[in-house]
Design a protein around this motif. Sequence first.
Motif, PDB file in Angstrom:
ATOM      1  N   VAL A  75    -111.340   7.150 -28.355  1.00 27.04           N
ATOM      2  CA  VAL A  75    -110.567   6.781 -29.659  1.00 27.04           C
ATOM      3  C   VAL A  75    -109.781   7.934 -29.552  1.00 27.04           C
ATOM      4  O   VAL A  75    -108.488   7.049 -30.650  1.00 27.04           O
ATOM      5  N   LEU A  76    -109.519   9.087 -29.145  1.00 23.83           N
ATOM      6  CA  LEU A  76    -108.406   9.400 -28.718  1.00 23.83           C
ATOM      7  C   LEU A  76    -106.830   8.627 -28.511  1.00 23.83           C
ATOM      8  O   LEU A  76    -105.871   8.797 -28.794  1.00 23.83           O
ATOM      9  N   GLY A  77    -107.653   8.032 -27.307  1.00 24.76           N
ATOM     10  CA  GLY A  77    -106.701   7.480 -26.094  1.00 24.76           C
ATOM     11  C   GLY A  77    -106.133   6.385 -27.110  1.00 24.76           C
ATOM     12  O   GLY A  77    -104.969   5.880 -26.639  1.00 24.76           O
ATOM     13  N   TRP A  78    -106.902   5.147 -27.956  1.00 26.96           N
ATOM     14  CA  TRP A  78    -106.045   3.986 -29.338  1.00 26.96           C
ATOM     15  C   TRP A  78    -105.094   5.201 -30.203  1.00 26.96           C
ATOM     16  O   TRP A  78    -103.871   4.924 -29.851  1.00 26.96           O
ATOM     17  N   ILE A  79    -105.227   6.528 -30.691  1.00 25.65           N
ATOM     18  CA  ILE A  79    -104.694   7.278 -31.096  1.00 25.65           C
ATOM     19  C   ILE A  79    -103.484   7.338 -30.866  1.00 25.65           C
ATOM     20  O   ILE A  79    -101.839   7.762 -30.783  1.00 25.65           O
ATOM     21  N   ASN A  80    -103.855   8.234 -29.502  1.00 21.25           N
ATOM     22  CA  ASN A  80    -102.646   8.800 -29.289  1.00 21.25           C
ATOM     23  C   ASN A  80    -101.429   7.587 -28.065  1.00 21.25           C
ATOM     24  O   ASN A  80    -100.049   7.975 -27.916  1.00 21.25           O
ATOM     25  N   THR A  81    -102.683   6.890 -27.812  1.00 18.94           N
ATOM     26  CA  THR A  81    -100.990   5.120 -27.123  1.00 18.94           C
ATOM     27  C   THR A  81    -100.183   5.505 -28.633  1.00 18.94           C
ATOM     28  O   THR A  81     -99.135   4.463 -28.427  1.00 18.94           O
ATOM     29  N   ARG A  82    -100.642   5.120 -29.638  1.00 19.97           N
ATOM     30  CA  ARG A  82    -100.154   4.784 -30.739  1.00 19.97           C
ATOM     31  C   ARG A  82     -98.893   5.612 -31.428  1.00 19.97           C
ATOM     32  O   ARG A  82     -97.712   5.625 -31.675  1.00 19.97           O
ATOM     33  N   LEU A  83     -99.074   7.220 -31.238  1.00 20.33           N
ATOM     34  CA  LEU A  83     -98.529   8.352 -31.548  1.00 20.33           C
ATOM     35  C   LEU A  83     -97.750   8.292 -30.271  1.00 20.33           C
ATOM     36  O   LEU A  83     -95.858   8.514 -30.944  1.00 20.33           O
ATOM     37  N   LEU A  84     -97.745   8.293 -28.798  1.00 21.50           N
ATOM     38  CA  LEU A  84     -96.895   8.267 -28.051  1.00 21.50           C
ATOM     39  C   LEU A  84     -96.047   7.668 -28.217  1.00 21.50           C
ATOM     40  O   LEU A  84     -94.354   8.058 -28.135  1.00 21.50           O
ATOM     41  N   LEU A  85     -96.018   6.209 -28.025  1.00 24.72           N
ATOM     42  CA  LEU A  85     -95.539   5.419 -27.905  1.00 24.72           C
ATOM     43  C   LEU A  85     -94.394   5.015 -29.351  1.00 24.72           C
ATOM     44  O   LEU A  85     -93.201   4.822 -28.891  1.00 24.72           O
TER      45      LEU A  85
END
Length: 136
Positions: A75-85
Motif C-alpha cells: 500500500v505504501l509503495g503504491w501511494i509513494n510511487t504516485r506521489l513521488l512521480l
Amino acid sequence: MNNKLDRHKTAELKSFALTMMWAIPLLFIVIFPWIFDSAARWESLFISIILGSLYLFFPRGIAPFYRIWMSIAGVLGWINTRLLLGIVFYCMILPIGFLLRNLGKLHYQTNPDKNESSYWIKNTDKLDKEDLERPF
C-alpha cells in the motif's frame, strides 16, 4: 522441486526476521526518541526477541508477520510511487517543457502539415556503413 521452493521461502522469512530484529529496536529506541524528543520504547526489544526465537526455532512462524508487513509495504509503495512521480513531473518535467517551448528549443513538430497523411519525416541523408555501426 517443492522442497526447493520451501527452502527459498524459509530463507526469505529468515532474512526478513534478521532485518526486523535490528531495525525495529533501532527505530523505537534510537531514532524516534532522538527525532521526537521522547522516551525510548523498550517494548520493541520484546518484538525483536520474538522474531529472533522464531528465526532460530520455527522460521515458518514468521510468515504472519511477513504477510502483514508486505501488505503494508504494498500500500505504501503504491501511494509513494504516485506521489513521488507526480511531484517529479509537476516540479521538474513540466517546468522544463514550458521553458523549452517558450525558448523554441523543442525537437519535434508541434504543428505538422495538414496535407500530409502521416507524421513520418523521411530521412534525406545518405547513410554510410559507419552510420549503421555507430548509430549514436
